[in-house]
Design a protein around this motif. Sequence first.
Motif, mmCIF file in Angstrom:
data_model
loop_
_atom_site.group_PDB
_atom_site.id
_atom_site.type_symbol
_atom_site.label_atom_id
_atom_site.label_comp_id
_atom_site.label_asym_id
_atom_site.label_seq_id
_atom_site.Cartn_x
_atom_site.Cartn_y
_atom_site.Cartn_z
ATOM 1 N N TYR A 1 6.463 57.909 17.916
ATOM 2 C CA TYR A 1 6.443 57.849 16.460
ATOM 3 C C TYR A 1 7.667 58.597 15.958
ATOM 4 C CZ TYR A 1 5.016 58.299 11.607
ATOM 5 O OH TYR A 1 4.981 58.242 10.228
ATOM 6 N N GLN A 2 8.460 57.943 15.168
ATOM 7 C CA GLN A 2 9.737 58.485 14.683
ATOM 8 C C GLN A 2 10.567 59.027 15.853
ATOM 9 O OE1 GLN A 2 9.382 57.168 12.018
ATOM 10 N NE2 GLN A 2 8.656 58.394 10.320
ATOM 11 N N GLY A 3 10.492 58.325 16.979
ATOM 12 C CA GLY A 3 11.313 58.664 18.137
ATOM 13 C C GLY A 3 10.727 59.724 19.055
ATOM 14 N N THR A 4 9.570 60.306 18.687
ATOM 15 C CA THR A 4 8.958 61.365 19.503
ATOM 16 C C THR A 4 7.671 60.847 20.135
ATOM 17 O OG1 THR A 4 9.789 63.015 17.953
ATOM 18 C CG2 THR A 4 8.007 63.721 19.408
ATOM 19 N N PRO A 5 7.415 61.136 21.422
ATOM 20 C CA PRO A 5 6.141 60.713 22.017
ATOM 21 C C PRO A 5 4.967 61.260 21.188
ATOM 22 C CG PRO A 5 7.603 61.538 23.719
ATOM 23 C CD PRO A 5 8.252 61.853 22.402
ATOM 24 N N ILE A 6 3.976 60.423 20.904
ATOM 25 C CA ILE A 6 2.895 60.886 20.016
ATOM 26 C C ILE A 6 2.126 62.055 20.619
ATOM 27 C CG2 ILE A 6 2.647 58.740 18.737
ATOM 28 C CD1 ILE A 6 0.152 58.133 20.460
ATOM 29 N N ARG A 7 2.139 62.168 21.963
ATOM 30 C CA ARG A 7 1.376 63.275 22.559
ATOM 31 C C ARG A 7 2.033 64.623 22.274
ATOM 32 N NH1 ARG A 7 4.132 63.993 27.167
ATOM 33 N NH2 ARG A 7 5.486 62.213 27.591
ATOM 34 N N TYR B 1 2.251 63.019 13.761
ATOM 35 C CA TYR B 1 1.602 61.704 13.894
ATOM 36 C C TYR B 1 0.174 61.703 13.336
ATOM 37 C CZ TYR B 1 0.287 57.185 15.827
ATOM 38 O OH TYR B 1 -0.136 55.886 15.968
ATOM 39 N N ALA B 2 -0.633 62.684 13.715
ATOM 40 C CA ALA B 2 -2.042 62.696 13.286
ATOM 41 C C ALA B 2 -2.141 62.693 11.764
ATOM 42 C CB ALA B 2 -2.771 63.895 13.871
#
Length: 208
Positions: free
Chosen positions: A62-68, A73-74
């Motif tokens: 999300y926006q280039g960053t892993p969601i984990r 993101y949340a």
Amino acid sequence: MSGLRASGLTCIKRDRVLFEALSFSLKPGELLYLRGPNGAGKTSLLRIVTGLSSADEGEIYYQGTPIRTSNTYAKSLIYLGHKTALNSALSAIENLHYWAAQHQVAVATSDIYHVLEINGLVGLEDIPVRFLSAGQQRRVALSRLWLKKAPVWILDEPFTALDIDGVAWLERKFSAHVKEGGMLMTTSHQPLSALAGDHTTLDLEYRF
Ligand SMILES: Nc1ncnc2c1ncn2[C@@H]1O[C@H](COP(=O)(O)OP(=O)(O)OP(=O)(O)O)[C@@H](O)[C@H]1O
């Protein structure tokens, strides 16, 4: 990259590969309609996209960053599963207050009454939701879309139990969200109509 990107997703359930090396993106102002037969893996994929479950391989960004590892993101996401996730003993007002608190959204009771009113639930706000019809319960669940401002909507079979007017009402809501630059990924066993606006279709085949 802005928006969501799924890269090389593989999901295996009980020795069956539901999908393999699946990649797609969802940019601001886009609606992605996920289609496939029962058991193809649509819910499994949506849960991976939300971060509720992990893929066997691959990553969601999300926006280039892993969601984990994403801090944003949340907060940027509304996920509504195919169940309504309502407490049947609580009223619509109580359920939505509870959901808002869980999601750290400040809402006044008057705001919730207003949302329930525009969603066709006048007079039903204060009784336990178990006394509402299936379609009315779905409308309570979907009212969450009006309570939290979030760019990413992930919706699993949101049309379930809605009447014809309800389907049109929700499709218009989709179109408005996307026109405002929102992102939407949704499943449905019925095709989206023109009211939902332009969309891209992602087909999941049933794999044996
Ligand atoms: N936690 C789990 N453990 C084992 N098998 C699972 C699990 N979750 C899903 N499955 C299996 O994965 C397959 C895909 O399930 P999923 O719910 O993702 O399908 P779907 O495409 O959403 O189906 P439907 O259209 O019926 O809702 C099914 O065969 C299901 O039995």
